[in-house]
Design an enzyme around this catalytic site. Structure first.
Site, PDB file in Angstrom:
ATOM      1  N   HIS A 591       0.801  -1.610  -0.129  1.00 13.07           N
ATOM      2  CA  HIS A 591       0.064  -0.247   0.097  1.00 13.07           C
ATOM      3  C   HIS A 591       1.041   1.029  -0.285  1.00 13.07           C
ATOM      4  O   HIS A 591       2.000   1.141   0.053  1.00 13.07           O
ATOM      5  CB  HIS A 591      -1.065   0.199   1.490  1.00 13.07           C
ATOM      6  N   ASP A 593       1.041   5.380   2.161  1.00 13.74           N
ATOM      7  CA  ASP A 593       0.564   5.631   3.090  1.00 13.74           C
ATOM      8  C   ASP A 593      -0.634   7.028   3.057  1.00 13.74           C
ATOM      9  O   ASP A 593      -0.923   7.201   4.026  1.00 13.74           O
ATOM     10  CB  ASP A 593       1.709   6.364   4.068  1.00 13.74           C
ATOM     11  N   HIS A 663       4.425  -0.213  -0.541  1.00 17.66           N
ATOM     12  CA  HIS A 663       5.598  -0.896   0.171  1.00 17.66           C
ATOM     13  C   HIS A 663       4.350  -1.816   1.046  1.00 17.66           C
ATOM     14  O   HIS A 663       2.904  -1.313   1.213  1.00 17.66           O
ATOM     15  CB  HIS A 663       6.460  -0.343   1.276  1.00 17.66           C
ATOM     16  N   ARG A 673       7.914  -9.626  15.858  1.00 19.52           N
ATOM     17  CA  ARG A 673       8.230  -8.797  14.978  1.00 19.52           C
ATOM     18  C   ARG A 673       8.406  -7.292  15.508  1.00 19.52           C
ATOM     19  O   ARG A 673       7.056  -7.415  15.177  1.00 19.52           O
ATOM     20  CB  ARG A 673       8.342  -8.603  13.507  1.00 19.52           C
TER      21      ARG A 673
END
Length: 798
Positions: A591, A593, A663, A673
């Protein structure tokens, strides 16, 4: 009661479907006008009017298509060109050939027939001319986005679910609708069968259901659905082809500037029509929500059928299906072997009398003739034609064109090789530049926007990769932004403070059912620190380090205006161990931002519901003791990866928030993570309210918590306590979803498209040596899907 009564009256439409023929009881309103009225009612929150106008818009659009199809098919049957022209027995001097006159007489009669039929049933031709923008909205199934909200508002959940599911199937990357569907699935009264596709095409629905039964070895049931799919396919093909006989697309010409003579204009329009008819093969093989059509779609029906009939011991039908498949691929060795085996089992004499299906023979004959005409137009007039079929014999294309295409491919290969060599040279230059990263780091330490009061903030920060090395623009990868001790302290904070689904409306699996998300904001961390849940200095560290990243980003990109926080979130994503088998999804889909990424069009539209105020983004990583979870940059197609970033403690990836930097995050397959996700804006009006409250809270606190963490770390804490003692998974989230959570949805199995990029697999093995020759041909690969985002947001209020 009032809503029920309204819906009952809604069924009394001005249209009536009777025995497949179009009947009218009133004037057919233009569906673009109805759509506009529905949208206007939506913003007035007049939900009944939304339903009335939008349902009529959908029905009227369907009726316009049905009328045009029926009129053209009927007129084609009444004015067939092969009939002789009555009353003309000899050439008439001065009037041209009799054959020409007979042909154009049929053309004129068919034109009159179609015009009269459509005018009678639809009104004047201009009444139903619709702009490209409205057509695009219907193609994206936008009306169902409005309908699902309107039905929800009047508590018609079954209709709301069906509308939401219909929209989502065509827009699988629309995360808000995923959330809505998940919300519906948890509501009382919602049934599995409510998750329907109201726009499902019969031939595709039958085919997908047949494949599911075939995979389950339910061959008898699969046969019924495959046969129904074949029948529906040819019905849909006839409709698609006749609808190609519409207005001419001047394709780069201004209508007033088009000066072709009679036969050139006929040629241009006819080739345009033929090309459209050939593209019906692609249209009918396309699955809504996927980027690519199903390869070799029509032939694959007979591939599946021959093996299904064999397993049902219907050898006559197996032979017919195999021979039909071989019409498309006569050199297919596996199918020829199957046919030979079926013939031996049934008997050679009986097998010889069985022919391929007549409807397919006629279909191929017609299609090949169309291709020959199109290639002739390509060769003589330069009208480009790209054959959509893989089964076309090579000699259909003229030798001159084959030679030209071969030369083009060789030239493209040479160019590709030259580009590859150039890229190697560039990579060498990049490696040389990377060795100078310590010098580049001076830009950060002494950047033009860095005030003297911040000296020392950027000590030990190095530029690992610049925009060039990351194959893009407005990108940078920094290391050494924070220390190992600071990473450990923030991981301890996340273990103590982060909550499941924080920042995602309480949804622990907002992006993937195979991962769990947990998070905590700066303000919440300070509040918990004040309450004594963990040391207050840890929350202050969270605050200070996010400020440090802000200054680093400002300095590196040499911004003339200050950055303001738009949102900041410490998040961890954890792999759910039992849900990792055969996993194919991403931890976070690709997507951008601050704009809506429409990957199939290589576009990113900067308008709500995207966070258009975001200007820069940054992610500060806290650990690397997990598997998967790489951060990736891609092209606008969301597929071509341009750079990969592997998380590690103290590493920051910062980038412009616009369309230049699509990204995503690859699947986390083991472990946790963790990172701090930060979004910045140049507009002070969008300054993060929680951060302002956090600053005020810090001013109120009297405890001396302003010392650097590195100094306090030297206190009585033992080395054995410096490792995180998490009792539940540590989390990580992806940028924009902190402010706008989204959720995975479910779809009914019979409507759910197949997995993307399914690998080709051999059909099931025959059970003994005598049956060994009856191995089925490779199953065709499924088409890949890719994302689409809608421009209309319809988030349900919980």
């Amino acid at each position: 009661m009032w809503a029920t009564a309204f819906l009952a009256t809604l069924t009394l439409s001005v249209l009536d479907y009777t025995s497949g023929t179009v009947q009218f009881n009133g004037v057919l309103e233009p569906y673009d006008l109805l759509f506009d009225n529905a949208v206007e009612a939506y913003y007035k929150q007049d939900w009944l009017a939304v339903i009335l106008h939008m349902e009529r818009a959908l029905k009227h659009k369907s009726m316009v298509r049905k009328v045009r199809t029926e009129c053209r098919l009927t007129c084609a049957n009444h004015t067939a060109f092969e009939e002789a022209m009555p009353g003309v027995a000899a050439p008439i001097p001065g009037t041209g050939s009799v054959e020409d006159l007979g042909f154009f007489q049929k053309v004129l009669k068919r034109a009159e027939c179609v015009s009269s039929c459509e005018s009678e049933k639809l009104g004047p031709p201009s009444l139903h001319k619709v702009g490209d923008d409205i057509e695009l909205e219907f193609k994206k199934r936008t009306p169902y986005n409005y309908l699902q909200v309107a039905y929800f508002k009047i508590n018609k959940l079954d209709k709301a679910v069906a509308a939401a599911n219909t929209f989502y199937i065509a827009n699988p990357d629309h995360l808000e609708m995923r959330q809505n569907l998940e919300y519906y699935s948890l509501m009382a009264g919602v049934k599995e069968e409510d998750f329907r596709d109201l726009e499902a095409r019969p031939h595709m629905a039958e085919f997908l259901e047949a494949k599911k039964l075939y995979s389950a070895d339910e061959f008898a049931s699969a046969i019924d659905h495959f046969e129904a799919a074949v029948e529906e396919y040819f019905t849909a093909d006839a409709e698609c082809r006749v609808l190609c006989e519409g207005a001419y697309d001047y394709d780069g010409y201004n209508y007033m500037e088009y000066k072709a003579d009679l036969f050139q204009s006929i040629t241009d329009h006819y080739l345009h029509t033929l090309s459209c008819k050939q593209s019906c093969a692609v249209e009918l093989a396309s699955v809504v929500g996927r980027d690519k059509p199903i390869e070799d779609f029509l032939p694959s029906h007979f591939n599946y059928l021959q093996f299904s009939y064999y397993n049902s011991e219907q050898y006559e039908k197996a032979i017919e299906s195999a021979k039909t498949y071989l019409l498309f691929h006569p050199e297919d060795e596996v199918m020829k072997q199957n046919l030979a085996y079926y013939s031996v089992v049934l008997g050679e004499d009986k097998a010889t009398d069985i022919s391929a299906r007549e409807v397919v023979q006629q279909y191929i004959k017609k299609s090949l003739l169309e291709k020959e005409l199109l290639y002739f137009g390509y060769e003589i007039f330069g009208v480009t034609f790209v054959d959509p079929d893989t089964w076309t014999p090579e000699d259909v294309m003229p030798k001159k064109l084959r030679d030209k295409q071969k030369a083009d491919r060789e030239r493209a290969a040479r160019i590709t090789e030259e580009i590859g060599n150039l890229m190697k040279e560039i990579e060498t230059l990049v490696e040389e530049k990377s060795k100078e990263s310590s010098d580049i780091a001076v830009i950060i330490k002494d950047g033009p926007n860095q005030a003297s009061s911040d000296k020392g903030v950027f000590d030990d920060v190095t530029v690992t990769m610049t925009s060039t090395a990351l194959n893009g623009s407005q990108r940078v990868l920094l290391d050494g932004v924070i220390t190992d001790d600071e990473c450990r302290e923030l991981l301890r904070l996340s273990s103590a403070a982060a909550q499941k689904g924080d920042g995602y409306r309480g949804q622990p699996n907002p992006h993937s059912p195979s991962e769990m998300f947990q998070g905590v904001t700066v303000l919440r961390a300070l509040q918990l620190g004040q309450e004594g849940v963990f040391p207050l200095k840890s929350a202050r560290l969270f605050f200070d380090l996010s400020e440090k990243v802000q200054k680093v980003v400002e300095s590196y990109f040499s911004l003339e205006s200050p950055l303001y926080f738009s949102y900041s979130h410490l998040v961890c994503r954890s792999a759910i161990e039992e849900k990792q088998d055969e996993r194919e999804d991403m931890s976070h889909p690709v997507h951008a931002d601050n704009c809506l990424l429409i990957s199939e069009h290589n576009e990113c539209i900067k308008e709500p519901p995207a966070y258009t105020h975001r200007d820069y983004s940054a992610i500060l990583y806290l650990n690397d003791d997990f598997e998967g979870g790489d951060f990736i940059f891609t092209e606008l197609d969301a597929k071509t990866v341009t750079a990969v970033v592997k998380p590690q403690c103290g590493r920051v990836v910062a980038f412009g928030a616009g369309k230049e930097n699509p990204h995503g995050v690859r699947a986390v397959t083991k472990g946790q993570r963790c990172a701090i996700a930060l979004w910045f804006t140049l507009d002070p009006k969008h300054n993060e309210k929680e951060r302002i409250q956090a600053e005020e809270l810090l001013k109120m606190l009297s405890s001396p918590v302003n010392e650097d963490f590195q100094q306090t770390e030297k206190d009585s804490r033992a080395d054995t306590n410096s490792e995180p003692q998490s009792t539940e998974p540590i989390r990580t989230a992806k940028p924009d979803e902190a402010e706008k959570p989204k959720e995975e949805t479910r779809m009914p199995a019979e409507e759910q498209p197949s997995k993307s990029a399914e690998k080709q697999t051999d059909s099931k093995d025959v059970k003994n040596e005598a049956q060994a020759k009856a191995k089925a041909a490779d199953k065709p690969g499924k088409a890949a899907t890719q994302t689409k985002k809608d421009q209309i947001e319809a988030i349900l209020v919980t």
